[in-house]
Design an enzyme around this catalytic site. Structure first.
Site, PDB file in Angstrom:
ATOM      1  N   THR A  66       0.833  -1.200   0.000  1.00  0.00           N
ATOM      2  CA  THR A  66       0.000   0.000   0.000  1.00  0.00           C
ATOM      3  C   THR A  66       0.872   1.257   0.000  1.00  0.00           C
ATOM      4  O   THR A  66       2.093   1.175  -0.197  1.00  0.00           O
ATOM      5  CB  THR A  66      -1.040  -0.065   1.147  1.00  0.00           C
ATOM      6  OG1 THR A  66      -1.930   1.038   1.010  1.00  0.00           O
ATOM      7  CG2 THR A  66      -0.395  -0.034   2.518  1.00  0.00           C
ATOM      8  N   LYS A  70       3.049   1.413  -3.949  1.00  0.00           N
ATOM      9  CA  LYS A  70       2.325   0.661  -4.986  1.00  0.00           C
ATOM     10  C   LYS A  70       2.986   0.767  -6.367  1.00  0.00           C
ATOM     11  O   LYS A  70       2.826  -0.125  -7.196  1.00  0.00           O
ATOM     12  CB  LYS A  70       0.853   1.118  -5.053  1.00  0.00           C
ATOM     13  CG  LYS A  70       0.058   0.678  -3.827  1.00  0.00           C
ATOM     14  CD  LYS A  70      -1.331   1.310  -3.795  1.00  0.00           C
ATOM     15  CE  LYS A  70      -2.373   0.345  -4.273  1.00  0.00           C
ATOM     16  NZ  LYS A  70      -3.757   0.785  -4.030  1.00  0.00           N
ATOM     17  N   GLY A 133     -12.460  12.023 -10.902  1.00  0.00           N
ATOM     18  CA  GLY A 133     -11.140  11.848 -10.287  1.00  0.00           C
ATOM     19  C   GLY A 133     -10.186  11.141 -11.216  1.00  0.00           C
ATOM     20  O   GLY A 133     -10.596  10.318 -12.052  1.00  0.00           O
ATOM     21  N   ARG A 162      -4.377  15.997 -15.372  1.00  0.00           N
ATOM     22  CA  ARG A 162      -4.245  14.586 -14.961  1.00  0.00           C
ATOM     23  C   ARG A 162      -5.235  13.703 -15.731  1.00  0.00           C
ATOM     24  O   ARG A 162      -4.928  12.550 -16.050  1.00  0.00           O
ATOM     25  CB  ARG A 162      -4.494  14.430 -13.455  1.00  0.00           C
ATOM     26  CG  ARG A 162      -3.427  15.050 -12.600  1.00  0.00           C
ATOM     27  CD  ARG A 162      -3.675  14.792 -11.122  1.00  0.00           C
ATOM     28  NE  ARG A 162      -3.150  13.510 -10.687  1.00  0.00           N
ATOM     29  CZ  ARG A 162      -3.388  12.973  -9.491  1.00  0.00           C
ATOM     30  NH1 ARG A 162      -4.170  13.605  -8.629  1.00  0.00           N
ATOM     31  NH2 ARG A 162      -2.876  11.810  -9.159  1.00  0.00           N
TER      32      ARG A 162
HETATM   33  P1  ATR Z   1      -5.872   7.998  -5.136  1.00  0.00           P
HETATM   34  O1  ATR Z   1      -4.578   7.382  -5.552  1.00  0.00           O
HETATM   35  O2  ATR Z   1      -6.424   7.412  -3.854  1.00  0.00           O
HETATM   36  O3  ATR Z   1      -6.895   8.049  -6.208  1.00  0.00           O
HETATM   37  P2  ATR Z   1      -4.892  10.729  -5.435  1.00  0.00           P
HETATM   38  O4  ATR Z   1      -3.948  10.321  -6.500  1.00  0.00           O
HETATM   39  O5  ATR Z   1      -4.399  11.662  -4.391  1.00  0.00           O
HETATM   40  O6  ATR Z   1      -5.483   9.488  -4.640  1.00  0.00           O
HETATM   41  O7  ATR Z   1      -6.200  11.319  -6.107  1.00  0.00           O
HETATM   42  C1  ATR Z   1      -7.178  11.955  -5.370  1.00  0.00           C
HETATM   43  C2  ATR Z   1      -8.272  12.440  -6.312  1.00  0.00           C
HETATM   44  O8  ATR Z   1      -9.180  13.248  -5.554  1.00  0.00           O
HETATM   45  C3  ATR Z   1      -7.743  13.305  -7.445  1.00  0.00           C
HETATM   46  O9  ATR Z   1      -8.548  13.091  -8.584  1.00  0.00           O
HETATM   47  C4  ATR Z   1      -7.927  14.704  -6.881  1.00  0.00           C
HETATM   48  O10 ATR Z   1      -8.019  15.714  -7.854  1.00  0.00           O
HETATM   49  P3  ATR Z   1      -6.679  16.509  -8.331  1.00  0.00           P
HETATM   50  O11 ATR Z   1      -6.009  15.604  -9.325  1.00  0.00           O
HETATM   51  O12 ATR Z   1      -7.197  17.754  -8.929  1.00  0.00           O
HETATM   52  O13 ATR Z   1      -5.842  16.723  -7.094  1.00  0.00           O
HETATM   53  C5  ATR Z   1      -9.252  14.545  -6.186  1.00  0.00           C
HETATM   54  N1  ATR Z   1      -9.469  15.599  -5.193  1.00  0.00           N
HETATM   55  C6  ATR Z   1      -8.902  15.695  -3.979  1.00  0.00           C
HETATM   56  N2  ATR Z   1      -9.342  16.817  -3.345  1.00  0.00           N
HETATM   57  C7  ATR Z   1     -10.196  17.451  -4.208  1.00  0.00           C
HETATM   58  C8  ATR Z   1     -10.978  18.647  -4.150  1.00  0.00           C
HETATM   59  N3  ATR Z   1     -10.978  19.441  -3.075  1.00  0.00           N
HETATM   60  N4  ATR Z   1     -11.734  18.960  -5.226  1.00  0.00           N
HETATM   61  C9  ATR Z   1     -11.758  18.162  -6.322  1.00  0.00           C
HETATM   62  N5  ATR Z   1     -11.041  17.004  -6.430  1.00  0.00           N
HETATM   63  C10 ATR Z   1     -10.278  16.662  -5.391  1.00  0.00           C
END
Ligand code: ATR
Length: 277
Positions: A66, A70, A133, A162
């Site tokens: 984890t 990963k 996301g 992204r």
């Molecule tokens: P994981 O690997 O668990 O998917 P991550 O790579 O940190 O975690 O991704 C988190 C997701 O939540 C991303 O799509 C992030 O959007 P950004 O790429 O713009 O950061 C999204 N996310 C987190 N906080 C957010 C917020 N306040 N508003 C919109 N999207 C958010």
């Protein structure tokens, strides 16, 4: 009569105290009366590779991997499953008798199996999917949806760049939608998935509107604290079917347990209760 040697497996990360995996695998070890242990191990980055390479010598059959390892694990693995290669990350490793390290990613299969457990008629091929996301969880879910026949994935992320990168990787079936306009993308969607951390305890809520979604849409959320997120509640207020995120966590654990302990475990209501307690 000799006592069998216990089977050993682990979850490796940093930090590791929050991981629910020991509870899940511990439940199955007990349920099946197995002689074995599944333990959380925190490893510092500078020790990661040497620690992983020592594990087969210590008798481990494998491990879950984890955050933050990963992706790193792929550079150490001897072989990588197609789905882990596509996702660019692994969450499960299996040691061969010769010390080889096979890396797999079971997040996508956990996502699909969780939905099917609650909605047996659901298929990715039922129609377009909206994925909110573009992080690590999103990659696993997009690859699982495409493998299950989704004709189109409408992908939206706060940071558009992204999402564009995932389109470059996954190709023509991905349509990138501006975060500000994502509600419009619900039109005709068969599946809607939140893969962001929005809606999780301590974070802001997910404010995406579902009123354009058709009545056959299935809505699911990978957030499981709380189990019944505002997003799922909104979906039900429009009469849509919902599936919560706890089951994805449980179902992604099934293949690893089967690799290491040679028993295919079931995700049952008691396990859900143990994890939510
Ligand atoms: P994981 O690997 O668990 O998917 P991550 O790579 O940190 O975690 O991704 C988190 C997701 O939540 C991303 O799509 C992030 O959007 P950004 O790429 O713009 O950061 C999204 N996310 C987190 N906080 C957010 C917020 N306040 N508003 C919109 N999207 C958010």
């Amino acid at each position: 009569m000799t006592t069998p040697t216990p089977i050993l497996a682990a979850v490796i990360g940093s930090p590791i105290g929050h991981s629910k995996s020991p509870l899940i695998h511990g439940y199955w070890i007990k349920k099946h009366g197995l002689i074995g242990h599944y333990i959380p191990i925190e490893i510092r980055p500078e020790n990661f590779e040497s620690a992983i390479r020592s594990m087969p010598k210590l008798g481990f059959r494998g491990a879950n991997i984890t955050i933050p390892y990963k992706e790193t694990i792929l550079s150490i693995a001897t072989s990588i499953s197609d789905r882990a290669a596509l996702i660019g990350a692994a969450n499960t490793i299996v040691f061969g008798p010769d010390g080889s390290i096979r890396a797999d990613n079971t997040d996508g299969i956990g996502f699909i199996e969780n939905i099917r457990a609650h909605a047996p008629d659901w298929r990715g091929s039922n129609g377009p999917a909206v994925v909110l996301g573009a992080g690590g969880a999103s990659r696993a879910i997009i690859s699982a949806l495409l493998a299950d026949g989704a004709p189109e994935v409408r992908l939206s992320n706060r940071t558009r760049h992204r999402a564009d990168m995932l389109k470059d990787q996954f190709g023509a079936k991905i349509t990138v939608v501006d975060w500000a306009r994502v509600s419009e993308a619900m039109d005709g969607a068969a599946t809607v998935v939140n893969t962001t951390s929005l809606g999780m305890v301590g974070n802001q809520p997910l404010r995406v509107k579902l009123d354009n979604a058709p009545n056959f849409a299935l809505v699911t959320d990978i957030v499981y604290t709380p189990v019944d997120t505002d997003f799922l509640q909104q979906a039900r207020s429009f009469g849509l079917r919902t599936v919560d995120g706890v089951g994805m966590l449980l179902h992604q654990a099934v293949p690893g347990f089967e690799y290491w302990f040679d028993v295919r475990p079931e995700v049952d209501d008691d396990l859900r209760r143990v994890i939510l307690a």
